[in-house]
Design a protein around this motif. Structure first.
Motif, mmCIF file in Angstrom:
data_model
loop_
_atom_site.group_PDB
_atom_site.id
_atom_site.type_symbol
_atom_site.label_atom_id
_atom_site.label_comp_id
_atom_site.label_asym_id
_atom_site.label_seq_id
_atom_site.Cartn_x
_atom_site.Cartn_y
_atom_site.Cartn_z
ATOM 1 N N CYS B 314 0.827 -1.219 0.000
ATOM 2 C CA CYS B 314 0.000 0.000 0.000
ATOM 3 C C CYS B 314 0.858 1.263 0.000
ATOM 4 O O CYS B 314 1.785 1.413 0.785
ATOM 5 C CB CYS B 314 -0.919 0.010 1.209
ATOM 6 S SG CYS B 314 -1.912 1.504 1.290
ATOM 7 N N THR B 315 0.523 2.152 -0.886
ATOM 8 C CA THR B 315 1.261 3.395 -1.091
ATOM 9 C C THR B 315 0.688 4.528 -0.270
ATOM 10 O O THR B 315 1.175 5.651 -0.334
ATOM 11 C CB THR B 315 1.165 3.781 -2.574
ATOM 12 O OG1 THR B 315 1.230 2.603 -3.331
ATOM 13 C CG2 THR B 315 2.260 4.677 -3.000
ATOM 14 N N GLU B 316 -0.393 4.226 0.441
ATOM 15 C CA GLU B 316 -1.065 5.242 1.249
ATOM 16 C C GLU B 316 -1.506 6.426 0.396
ATOM 17 O O GLU B 316 -1.529 7.560 0.871
ATOM 18 C CB GLU B 316 -0.148 5.682 2.400
ATOM 19 C CG GLU B 316 0.203 4.524 3.319
ATOM 20 C CD GLU B 316 1.315 4.834 4.313
ATOM 21 O OE1 GLU B 316 1.631 6.014 4.500
ATOM 22 O OE2 GLU B 316 1.853 3.877 4.895
ATOM 23 N N GLY B 318 -4.412 6.825 -0.880
ATOM 24 C CA GLY B 318 -5.759 7.220 -0.502
ATOM 25 C C GLY B 318 -6.756 7.298 -1.642
ATOM 26 O O GLY B 318 -7.853 7.827 -1.482
ATOM 27 N N ARG B 319 -6.400 6.758 -2.787
ATOM 28 C CA ARG B 319 -7.391 6.761 -3.868
ATOM 29 C C ARG B 319 -8.607 5.940 -3.477
ATOM 30 O O ARG B 319 -9.729 6.246 -3.848
ATOM 31 C CB ARG B 319 -6.773 6.209 -5.150
ATOM 32 C CG ARG B 319 -5.728 7.133 -5.745
ATOM 33 C CD ARG B 319 -5.194 6.555 -7.046
ATOM 34 N NE ARG B 319 -4.165 7.411 -7.615
ATOM 35 C CZ ARG B 319 -3.967 7.559 -8.914
ATOM 36 N NH1 ARG B 319 -4.720 6.916 -9.775
ATOM 37 N NH2 ARG B 319 -3.017 8.342 -9.362
ATOM 38 N N CYS B 320 -8.346 4.868 -2.751
ATOM 39 C CA CYS B 320 -9.444 4.012 -2.290
ATOM 40 C C CYS B 320 -10.368 4.796 -1.365
ATOM 41 O O CYS B 320 -11.586 4.802 -1.537
ATOM 42 C CB CYS B 320 -8.880 2.800 -1.557
ATOM 43 S SG CYS B 320 -7.685 3.210 -0.276
ATOM 44 N N ASP B 394 -6.805 -5.144 -2.355
ATOM 45 C CA ASP B 394 -8.207 -5.470 -2.103
ATOM 46 C C ASP B 394 -8.549 -5.254 -0.619
ATOM 47 O O ASP B 394 -8.589 -6.208 0.147
ATOM 48 C CB ASP B 394 -8.451 -6.932 -2.507
ATOM 49 C CG ASP B 394 -9.909 -7.333 -2.426
ATOM 50 O OD1 ASP B 394 -10.726 -6.565 -1.880
ATOM 51 O OD2 ASP B 394 -10.238 -8.435 -2.908
ATOM 52 N N PRO B 395 -8.775 -4.010 -0.222
ATOM 53 C CA PRO B 395 -9.082 -3.769 1.198
ATOM 54 C C PRO B 395 -10.375 -4.462 1.613
ATOM 55 O O PRO B 395 -10.523 -4.881 2.761
ATOM 56 C CB PRO B 395 -9.260 -2.240 1.286
ATOM 57 C CG PRO B 395 -8.640 -1.686 0.044
ATOM 58 C CD PRO B 395 -8.770 -2.748 -0.995
ATOM 59 N N LEU B 396 -11.297 -4.587 0.667
ATOM 60 C CA LEU B 396 -12.602 -5.172 0.966
ATOM 61 C C LEU B 396 -12.478 -6.597 1.484
ATOM 62 O O LEU B 396 -13.235 -7.025 2.353
ATOM 63 C CB LEU B 396 -13.464 -5.114 -0.305
ATOM 64 C CG LEU B 396 -14.814 -5.794 -0.305
ATOM 65 C CD1 LEU B 396 -15.653 -5.369 0.882
ATOM 66 C CD2 LEU B 396 -15.545 -5.487 -1.603
HETATM 67 S S1 SF4 Z 1 -5.621 2.948 -3.294
HETATM 68 FE FE1 SF4 Z 1 -5.700 2.562 -1.098
HETATM 69 S S2 SF4 Z 1 -4.992 0.465 -0.876
HETATM 70 FE FE2 SF4 Z 1 -4.352 1.132 -2.890
HETATM 71 S S3 SF4 Z 1 -2.267 1.927 -2.598
HETATM 72 FE FE3 SF4 Z 1 -3.676 3.662 -2.422
HETATM 73 S S4 SF4 Z 1 -4.071 3.830 -0.236
HETATM 74 FE FE4 SF4 Z 1 -3.215 1.790 -0.566
#
Ligand code: SF4
Ligand code: SF4
Lengths: 263, 446
Positions: B314-316, B318-320, B394-396
């Motif tokens: 995870c790149t942090e 925050g798009r998710c 896949d955080p879900l």
């Molecule tokens: S979209 Fe969310 S889960 Fe994916 S790299 Fe960015 S912060 Fe991490």
């Protein structure tokens, strides 16, 4: 027209020694929810109009288990799935159509691993195929030129990559299709998925359906088209909350087509 | 003199690479704390997806500004590695610009590096401005306070300094070449090779060769030591994604996003319950020795290895979180935080293992100590986070596994959900209607 719809059940088909072309999986909302029942009926009328040989399970149908699974109750889900698959396989079902993206997703993707493999279609996909085969004809009628925006159900769109079937149908109605800033793969959830329909939302500053309705209102539609009974409820509530129910209707794509055909 | 420099260089190189290797080992060990999961099928599709999403950055460019800048920095990073290779060879053998035998082509290469370095510099500065001076929603969340915010900025400062050192080194080198200094003179002219560092030449006006050599050597050493340091910083940083994005995308889920796995352990139990011939009083099978399988996840040991790999990748960015409907409406859930919490917990467990040789219960777990129930229950399972993630996380799946634990191990579903589930069990619908009324709609008037 006040007479009851003639809806054959699988049991009747079986008794007559026949197999329908397709099983119409009605779903819980479509069976019990007053608003969703209208969608069910509209879709049945379209099936009848197109002379589709279909049947329903009726009292033999049970919840697919989608809300249980997504709430984390894998036991209950698999029990439901096992029961449903037993019934479906008992009738040797090959093809299923449903107006609920949640039922669609679950039966299509999650039942095969549990012994239930069928060809599953969302009703917008099925209607589109009827149009393509020339079995159903649709013209703009009363929707021609109307400004309409389509809300993508997560479980049809992102979950299963179907963005075009409902839009193709709307185009057939010759509407002016306007897209919300969040649409297709970036669409915003209506707030009902993942069993949220059956509970109060967690604390926040707004309900998801209100936020989504605001996005819809930004494009000034006359109708918000939906393809899911749960989205339908959420958006209808949102429109009411914004006191716009006099100006903006929330309609399922199937209802619109049935309506255009004055069924 | 030279030989001492060479020896020092080799020591620095071995130390840097050795430390890095140790960290990678720990990383692999930590990921293996998770459950095994078989994602070795459909290799062709997986490679194609990796080429498209990790290598081709196809999801990054969905956000045009950030995407474009990222592609520049990414290309810069990859291509400048050729330069690093040369530096390493020069360092070990005491040579100077060993690749310069390529003549005109070498000039083109160095010129390209300079332009890239400049673009990277510009990109990184814009990144810094976006992150620190503009109010961009996804950089403002509460989970980005403290270390995550500093980490992001350190990386940007680092890249700025590395690029500046690279250009300074080139400029001083160029001046020395022009002066015909011993060791710096090359077989061919590199006049055309410094389109950017040319602009900083004037600051060296009037400097002796001896001071120029000091400038050049200092920049050269700091540059390569910086790179070695950076390599080792990776493990402690969100920057680890530059390595892990590739395996992470490779092992990401290929099924439709809506398809959630059918838990194998549950399958067995359900089959037993549905089987009319099963004898409920039968002696437990021979595998009764095994601990009864735990359903769902309350700690990182219950998550699978791909989920743990996800957390390290995870790149942090925050798009998710920016796309999450729950987060957008002010609920506590942030899919990014789910990933960061998971990584923090894996690291915590890893630290215990480093210290004690094995994991000893520390009275903590991922659930409650990191991720709150309120976060878990806010999810609509809409898959917006999964769709948004540029590196296939896949955080879900973690949210769902933790819900499974709450419901199946703890019977701790919110009360209304418990009622809906009872209804499903008794009536075959989440509402309290009788299954026998399922076809009533057909009898009603239209
Ligand atoms: S979209 Fe969310 S889960 Fe994916 S790299 Fe960015 S912060 Fe991490
Ligand atoms: S799936 Fe859950 S966590 Fe992911 S965006 Fe949707 S609501 Fe948020």
């Amino acid at each position: 027209m006040a007479e009851a719809l003639k809806v054959p059940t699988m049991a009747e088909y079986m008794a007559a020694g026949k197999q329908p072309e397709v099983l119409f999986w009605v779903g819980c909302a479509g069976s019990f929810d007053d608003r969703a029942k209208k969608i069910t009926k509209a879709f049945v009328k379209l099936l009848q109009k197109a002379d589709v040989d279909f049947a329903v399970l009726g009292t033999e149908e049970s919840c697919t288990g989608d809300p249980a699974k997504r709430a984390g109750n894998e036991f209950l889900f698999q029990m439901q799935a096992a029961t449903n698959i037993e019934v479906l396989n008992g009738y040797e079902i090959k093809k299923i159509v449903t107006a609920c993206p949640h039922c669609f997703n679950t039966i299509k993707n999650e039942y095969p691993g549990l012994g239930g493999s069928y060809e599953v279609m969302h009703h917008t996909q099925f209607l589109k195929s009827l149009l393509n085969e020339g079995r159903l004809k649709v013209e703009g009628g009363k929707f021609k030129g109307k400004k309409i925006t389509f809300h993508d159900p997560c479980y049809l769109g992102r979950a299963n990559n179907e963005y075009e079937a409902p839009r193709d149908l709307l185009r057939k109605l010759e509407v002016e299709l306007v897209e919300m800033k969040k649409c297709k793969r970036n669409g915003l959830c209506c707030g009902a998925g993942g069993a949220q329909m059956f509970k109060e939302p967690e604390p926040g500053n707004k309900d998801v359906n209100i936020k989504r309705t605001e996005q819809a209102l930004e494009v000034n539609p006359e109708i918000i088209a939906a393809g899911c009974p749960f989205c339908n409820t959420m958006m209808t509530d949102g429109v009411k909350n914004k006191e716009k129910e006099g100006d903006i209707a929330v309609m399922d794509v199937a209802e619109m087509i049935a309506n255009a055909e004055e069924l | 003199m030279h030989i001492i420099a060479q020896i020092l260089f080799v020591i620095a190189l071995l130390a840097g690479v050795g430390f890095f290797a140790r960290n990678i080992k720990r990383l692999i060990r930590n990921i293996k704390l998770g459950r095994e999961i078989d994602r070795n099928d459909r290799a062709g599709e997986r490679f194609a997806k990796m080429a498209r999403i990790a290598f081709g950055q196809s999801k990054m460019v969905r956000k045009p500004v950030a995407g474009f800048l990222h592609v520049v920095v990414y290309l810069g990073f990859i291509i400048i590695n050729i330069e690093v290779l040369e530096i390493v060879i020069d360092g070990v053998f005491g040579t100077h610009r060993i690749f310069s035998f390529m003549g005109g082509f070498y000039n083109v290469l160095i010129a390209a590096f300079e332009i890239l370095a400049f673009l990277v510099l510009v990109g990184v500065i814009i990144f810094w401005i976006r992150r620190n001076l503009m109010n961009i929603y996804r950089f403002l969340s509460r989970e980005l306070k403290g270390w995550p915010k500093n980490d992001a900025n350190y990386i940007l400062y680092f890249e700025m300094v590395l690029m500046l050192l690279f250009l300074t080194m080139n400029a001083a080198d160029h001046q020395l070449q022009l002066n015909g200094a011993e060791h710096y003179a090359l077989g061919h002219s590199m006049q055309a090779a410094f389109p950017i560092s040319n602009f900083i030449l004037p600051i060296f006006d009037g400097m002796t060769n001896a001071s120029l050599v000091i400038v050049e050597r200092t920049a050269w050493w700091l540059h390569i030591l910086g790179i070695l340091f950076f390599l080792n910083y990776l493990y402690y940083s969100k920057h680890l994604h530059i390595l892990l994005a590739f395996p992470n995308v490779y092992y990401s889920k290929l099924q439709p996003k809506g398809e959630f796995d059918n838990l194998e352990a549950v399958k067995k139990e359900v089959a037993l319950m549905m089987d009319p011939d099963a004898d409920p009083f039968a002696a437990p099978a021979e595998d009764a020795e095994e601990e009864p399988e735990k359903f769902g996840a309350s700690d990182i040991f219950d998550l699978n290895q791909v989920q743990l790999l996800n957390s390290y990748t995870c790149t942090e960015c925050g798009r998710c979180t920016a796309e999450c409907p729950a987060n957008q409406t002010g609920k506590k859930l942030s899919p990014r935080k789910i990933m960061m919490d998971t990584r923090d917990r894996v690291e915590e467990v890893g630290a215990i293992i480093n210290q004690k040789g094995k994991f000893e219960d520390d009275g903590k777990q991922l659930l409650d100590d990191y991720i709150l129930r309120e976060e878990l229950w806010a999810c609509t399972t809409c898959n917006a986070c999964v769709e948004a993630c540029p590196v296939g996380i896949d955080p879900l799946s973690i949210i769902l596994d933790m819900r499974r634990y709450l419901v199946m191990e703890q019977s701790a579903a919110p009360q209304e959900l418990a009622i809906a589930m009872t209804n499903i069990e008794n009536n075959g619908a989440p509402w309290p209607y009788n299954q026998m009324d399922r076809l009533n709609w057909a009898e009603e008037n239209k």
